[in-house]
Motif scaffolding. Sequence first.
Motif, PDB file in Angstrom:
ATOM      1  N   ARG A   1      -9.477   7.325  -8.136  1.00 34.60           N
ATOM      2  CA  ARG A   1      -8.871   6.614  -7.013  1.00 34.60           C
ATOM      3  C   ARG A   1      -7.469   6.123  -7.397  1.00 34.60           C
ATOM      4  O   ARG A   1      -6.525   6.219  -6.620  1.00 34.60           O
TER       5      ARG A   1
ATOM      6  N   SER B   1       0.366   9.024  -4.455  1.00 36.56           N
ATOM      7  CA  SER B   1       0.870   8.826  -3.095  1.00 36.56           C
ATOM      8  C   SER B   1       2.084   7.901  -3.090  1.00 36.56           C
ATOM      9  O   SER B   1       3.059   8.134  -2.373  1.00 36.56           O
TER      10      SER B   1
ATOM     11  N   LYS C   1       2.159  -4.405   0.731  1.00 35.96           N
ATOM     12  CA  LYS C   1       1.371  -4.513   1.959  1.00 35.96           C
ATOM     13  C   LYS C   1       1.565  -3.278   2.849  1.00 35.96           C
ATOM     14  O   LYS C   1       0.605  -2.689   3.347  1.00 35.96           O
ATOM     15  N   SER C   2       2.829  -2.910   3.030  1.00 33.87           N
ATOM     16  CA  SER C   2       3.096  -1.794   3.938  1.00 33.87           C
ATOM     17  C   SER C   2       2.557  -0.479   3.375  1.00 33.87           C
ATOM     18  O   SER C   2       2.080   0.376   4.114  1.00 33.87           O
TER      19      SER C   2
ATOM     20  N   LYS D   1      -1.208  -0.327   3.905  1.00 36.30           N
ATOM     21  CA  LYS D   1      -1.550   0.017   5.284  1.00 36.30           C
ATOM     22  C   LYS D   1      -1.349   1.513   5.507  1.00 36.30           C
ATOM     23  O   LYS D   1      -2.179   2.197   6.078  1.00 36.30           O
ATOM     24  N   MET D   2      -0.233   2.008   5.014  1.00 33.94           N
ATOM     25  CA  MET D   2       0.097   3.430   5.138  1.00 33.94           C
ATOM     26  C   MET D   2      -1.007   4.302   4.546  1.00 33.94           C
ATOM     27  O   MET D   2      -1.417   5.292   5.125  1.00 33.94           O
ATOM     28  N   LEU D   3      -1.490   3.890   3.390  1.00 33.21           N
ATOM     29  CA  LEU D   3      -2.502   4.677   2.692  1.00 33.21           C
ATOM     30  C   LEU D   3      -3.905   4.391   3.214  1.00 33.21           C
ATOM     31  O   LEU D   3      -4.874   5.024   2.805  1.00 33.21           O
ATOM     32  N   GLY D   4      -4.012   3.392   4.068  1.00 28.02           N
ATOM     33  CA  GLY D   4      -5.315   3.058   4.614  1.00 28.02           C
ATOM     34  C   GLY D   4      -6.240   2.394   3.608  1.00 28.02           C
ATOM     35  O   GLY D   4      -7.457   2.564   3.664  1.00 28.02           O
ATOM     36  N   VAL D   5      -5.667   1.671   2.652  1.00 25.37           N
ATOM     37  CA  VAL D   5      -6.500   0.908   1.717  1.00 25.37           C
ATOM     38  C   VAL D   5      -6.050  -0.550   1.742  1.00 25.37           C
ATOM     39  O   VAL D   5      -5.078  -0.888   2.399  1.00 25.37           O
ATOM     40  N   SER D   6      -6.748  -1.383   1.016  1.00 23.44           N
ATOM     41  CA  SER D   6      -6.384  -2.797   1.050  1.00 23.44           C
ATOM     42  C   SER D   6      -5.281  -3.100   0.037  1.00 23.44           C
ATOM     43  O   SER D   6      -5.071  -2.362  -0.914  1.00 23.44           O
ATOM     44  N   ASN D   7      -4.606  -4.214   0.254  1.00 21.82           N
ATOM     45  CA  ASN D   7      -3.542  -4.640  -0.652  1.00 21.82           C
ATOM     46  C   ASN D   7      -4.051  -4.724  -2.084  1.00 21.82           C
ATOM     47  O   ASN D   7      -3.390  -4.277  -3.020  1.00 21.82           O
TER      48      ASN D   7
END
Lengths: 343, 343
Positions: free
Chosen positions: A37, A44, A10-11, A14-20
């Motif tokens: 992708r 990353s 999850k974290s 969020k960091m990568l700006g994509v969904s879980n």
Amino acid sequence: MPENKTWTLKSIAKMLGVSNATVSNAFSRPDQLSAKRRQEILASCKELGYAGPNKAAQSLRKGLFNIVALVLPDSVEYMVTDPVASKFVQGVASVLEKNKVNLLLFSGISENINSVSDFVDGFICYGSPRNTELIEQLRLTRKKVVTADFDIDRKASVSIDNENAACEIAKLAIQSPDDKIAVLGLRLLDTELTCRVYDTSNLDIDCSIAHQRFIGYKKAIEQAGVQLSSVGIWNVHENNHHFALMAVKAALNAKPRANVIICMSDLIALIALQEINAMGISVPQDIRVVGFDGIDEALRSTPTLTTIHQNSEEKGIKAAELFINKATHTEKIPYHVVYGKSC
Amino acid sequence: MPENKTWTLKSIAKMLGVSNATVSNAFSRPDQLSAKRRQEILASCKELGYAGPNKAAQSLRKGLFNIVALVLPDSVEYMVTDPVASKFVQGVASVLEKNKVNLLLFSGISENINSVSDFVDGFICYGSPRNTELIEQLRLTRKKVVTADFDIDRKASVSIDNENAACEIAKLAIQSPDDKIAVLGLRLLDTELTCRVYDTSNLDIDCSIAHQRFIGYKKAIEQAGVQLSSVGIWNVHENNHHFALMAVKAALNAKPRANVIICMSDLIALIALQEINAMGISVPQDIRVVGFDGIDEALRSTPTLTTIHQNSEEKGIKAAELFINKATHTEKIPYHVVYGKSC
DNA sequence: CTGTTAGCGCATTCAC
DNA sequence: GTGAATGCGCTAACAG
């Protein structure tokens, strides 16, 4: 550098700006997103120090653990001490390793399967566990179970044809209807006693390997025309020096003395040979001895032992394969007679 | 009878008409409810066939698994084959069993500890794993790590005082400044080569057990007044018959021939003895040989081997205790010299 | 002493 | 292709 952050799916998402889901898919379902992708995300993650989905959580969710418990007949100590058991473990380990499944050692004197059964995909059970309650628990579990050298109901299992093997080796030993026979059984009874058995009608069926071998012996005895009632039977409740020696001594001191000693394990047979040598009796002239298992040491004894050899490593391999393949049948593996000088 | 329903804490709580917490407490925190109530609940659960909280979920929640991974130096096969390793496993297992912690066998040739590290409370690592990447991974993990016979940074560890032991045994072997010495090192280099080593300045530090022993040997060599530059050094990269024999042959064929053979393991030393015997050279008159480990077989060789005995089982026990006690220090265990006839 | 709530870290719907 | 919601089965904190 965020070296010491503990990432979660999850974290990191969020960091990568994509969904879980995207991160999850990147790791576990490549077909759900474009290769490009996926590479970006994986790269990353690596850079940030996220090694991938937490296995414990993943397993809870999927119900798959990639761990199998190897239920040993006795404590772990026993496994490392017993050459036959070691070979089996080796066989199991080699197959599991190939399939990226981990091996959990589970002692046969544990109280309860529950302590691990939520953690594993199933059990490979080598011989009848010393704590017989485990057998019942294994019968009831919903997890996969493969047994070796004994059966639990409908579960998958692997073993040699103990009955025929036993019959074959006993036939070699018995040469006349007048032979006096002593059978040194291993775990014939569900008791911690090492003792002489007079009533063979209620032998423990659960320890079916001993049972099967005994049936084989009986068949040979009957075919040779020897009265079963005149055959001495002793029970060794554990395959170690101490108990084997106890039974051997008892058997050799019984009158009339047997001239055919049929042993359910090589260990017992080797100790019998030692004792017989010490008594100054000659083998095979005065007493004939046969064993069961075919351990290396039996090739080095004086005289060398006539016995049934079974390939324990192969047995381990087969057991693991049955497990991996979700088999539900019983598989017999070959055995062969080792012709020594003891009979 | 609801034999084949799979209960969960939640479903059973609803069935019993109490809250989840109460059921949970009944199993895990007896002080949180009355003894009577607890007994009632436990009894009902047993009757319904609910064995208690799912361990996988419990572990995910608590972050405690009651599993430790035993990282083997090599494949699982190796463990069962090597008597020293077996004893170690035995020691570890006995302590873990007492503490109700399960043992996961983890091969030293695995690629990555990630496959299990989310499942275990930590690692007990026996010797330097064959796949050296694991060392780095163990260094970085946040899980507990105890090592035996080598060190990883600040982690807890247990071993004998390899340097002093090596020095002691080497001093026994070296008796004159004119001695010609051959050192048969085990994993001196981080390479798969079995070879003669000429430059000792860049020996692999990671395999620190070999390194420490080598320092001890060097000390003894210097104190005896032997020129280090005249000492032959061979590297055996794995403690098995094949590679040991290779190095032994090379060492014995080198000119001038050494009259002192210092071996980093008993296995190597025993093979050296065999070869020397086969060449018709007498031990210890013409060549002296010393080993390291003190395996049982060294007591039965011809001649018996002079070596350092270390108690592997005790080492395993200590390692497991360090783990259980969350220790962070290094512990030395005693060793002693076994005086054989080989020197 | 009991019940409610909010996660542990993740995978799988289901809409968009 | 994506993101929000739901639950795997459980425990800890908190409120009653």
